[in-house]
Design a protein around this motif. Sequence first.
Motif, mmCIF file in Angstrom:
data_model
loop_
_atom_site.group_PDB
_atom_site.id
_atom_site.type_symbol
_atom_site.label_atom_id
_atom_site.label_comp_id
_atom_site.label_asym_id
_atom_site.label_seq_id
_atom_site.Cartn_x
_atom_site.Cartn_y
_atom_site.Cartn_z
ATOM 1 N N LEU A 14 0.683 -1.134 0.356
ATOM 2 C CA LEU A 14 -0.119 -0.294 0.108
ATOM 3 C C LEU A 14 0.890 1.358 0.179
ATOM 4 C CD1 LEU A 14 -2.427 -1.294 2.564
ATOM 5 C CD2 LEU A 14 -2.801 -0.480 0.077
ATOM 6 N N ASP A 15 1.837 0.925 0.945
ATOM 7 C CA ASP A 15 2.619 2.362 0.938
ATOM 8 C C ASP A 15 3.824 2.693 -0.328
ATOM 9 O OD1 ASP A 15 2.152 2.541 3.961
ATOM 10 O OD2 ASP A 15 3.603 1.237 4.243
ATOM 11 N N SER A 18 1.454 4.418 -5.714
ATOM 12 C CA SER A 18 1.774 6.158 -6.308
ATOM 13 C C SER A 18 0.493 6.935 -6.365
ATOM 14 C CB SER A 18 2.240 6.544 -7.122
ATOM 15 O OG SER A 18 2.962 7.647 -8.112
ATOM 16 N N VAL A 19 0.197 7.759 -5.185
ATOM 17 C CA VAL A 19 -1.065 7.676 -4.950
ATOM 18 C C VAL A 19 -1.467 9.719 -4.751
ATOM 19 C CG1 VAL A 19 -2.193 6.115 -4.746
ATOM 20 C CG2 VAL A 19 -1.885 7.437 -2.819
ATOM 21 N N SER A 20 -2.057 10.415 -4.739
ATOM 22 C CA SER A 20 -1.825 12.138 -4.479
ATOM 23 C C SER A 20 -2.367 12.492 -2.839
ATOM 24 C CB SER A 20 -2.316 12.697 -5.117
ATOM 25 O OG SER A 20 -3.905 12.542 -5.042
ATOM 26 N N ASN A 21 -2.192 13.468 -2.284
ATOM 27 C CA ASN A 21 -2.136 13.470 -0.778
ATOM 28 C C ASN A 21 -3.374 13.580 -0.256
ATOM 29 O OD1 ASN A 21 0.584 13.978 -0.037
ATOM 30 N ND2 ASN A 21 -0.041 15.693 -0.649
ATOM 31 N N GLN A 23 -5.510 11.188 -2.513
ATOM 32 C CA GLN A 23 -6.815 10.081 -2.682
ATOM 33 C C GLN A 23 -6.065 9.206 -1.321
ATOM 34 O OE1 GLN A 23 -4.031 8.847 -6.173
ATOM 35 N NE2 GLN A 23 -5.734 10.177 -7.759
ATOM 36 N N ARG A 24 -4.772 9.107 -0.718
ATOM 37 C CA ARG A 24 -3.602 9.016 0.565
ATOM 38 C C ARG A 24 -4.661 7.924 1.461
ATOM 39 N NH1 ARG A 24 0.297 5.008 0.827
ATOM 40 N NH2 ARG A 24 1.201 6.574 -0.614
ATOM 41 N N LEU A 27 -7.569 5.574 0.334
ATOM 42 C CA LEU A 27 -6.856 4.018 0.535
ATOM 43 C C LEU A 27 -6.669 3.369 1.310
ATOM 44 C CD1 LEU A 27 -4.310 2.539 -1.398
ATOM 45 C CD2 LEU A 27 -3.208 3.459 -0.888
ATOM 46 N N LYS A 28 -5.833 4.167 2.282
ATOM 47 C CA LYS A 28 -6.053 3.438 3.934
ATOM 48 C C LYS A 28 -8.016 3.583 5.011
ATOM 49 C CE LYS A 28 -1.659 6.669 5.741
ATOM 50 N NZ LYS A 28 -0.782 6.976 6.426
ATOM 51 N N LEU A 49 -10.064 5.340 -6.914
ATOM 52 C CA LEU A 49 -9.620 6.583 -5.832
ATOM 53 C C LEU A 49 -9.021 8.277 -6.729
ATOM 54 C CD1 LEU A 49 -5.895 4.447 -4.587
ATOM 55 C CD2 LEU A 49 -8.563 5.518 -3.593
#
Length: 243
Positions: A14-15, A18-21, A23-24, A27-28, A49
């Motif tokens: 997961l870490d 490559s996702v935006s701030n 989107q993070r 995701l979490k 996302l």
Amino acid sequence: MIRINGQLIQGNQLDALSVSNKQRPILKSMAGNQTVYDFYTQDELLFELTVRANTTQASYDLLQSGVGFADFDHSTCNQAIWTLTREGGFLLKSSVTPQRGIDDIFRNGNLYSFECAVAIIIIFYKATLDSIGAASFNQLFRGLYLFSWRYDEDLHLISHSGSEFLPGDCVYFNNPEFNPETPEWRGENTIVMEYDLYFGHGIGIAPGADIIKSLNEQRRPGARLSAYLENRITHPEYRYLRN
């Protein structure tokens, strides 16, 4: 829980995505929920996302646009772009592209007023536009008509029961004993912005308790039943949109 091609994705995997701030956090939330979110590919996950993040951004942008709240009898629109119908809907003029029609609501919000269901559809259209681009959007959504929960079949909204909400979901606060003199407050369609924070047209961005309090102030005299958040989730079918 997130599953891609049958494999649970967690921890370092997961870490590494490559996702935006914006989107993070989505995701979490997915990873931390008991609900299993299934994807065929990583790109499919990233597309969802993107649309979800664009949905929360569109909600914020609509709030800042200056649009008003009104029932169908008092709806207004930019009549250079839309035809205002007798039932209070907005029919896009044939000379105007769908992209221009949706963007105009956000650019000239002071010319528009509508109720909360229309607001949700507009937000979903805007999020889709910002996710797939103008060319594809114009091809998919010709002849747009905005009225209550009516929408182009290519938006492909789905609803299902559940209580693990994600940013970008539409959820409904029901007001079972609303005042019949103000039927527009029979409930509030909202977009989940983050945990226990919702956007509702006519209310703004607020915690769930505040939305319930606002609805309770619009109950019929002698009402005893409180407004409440339903365990029902509505959102576009992201896989359909991506394909």
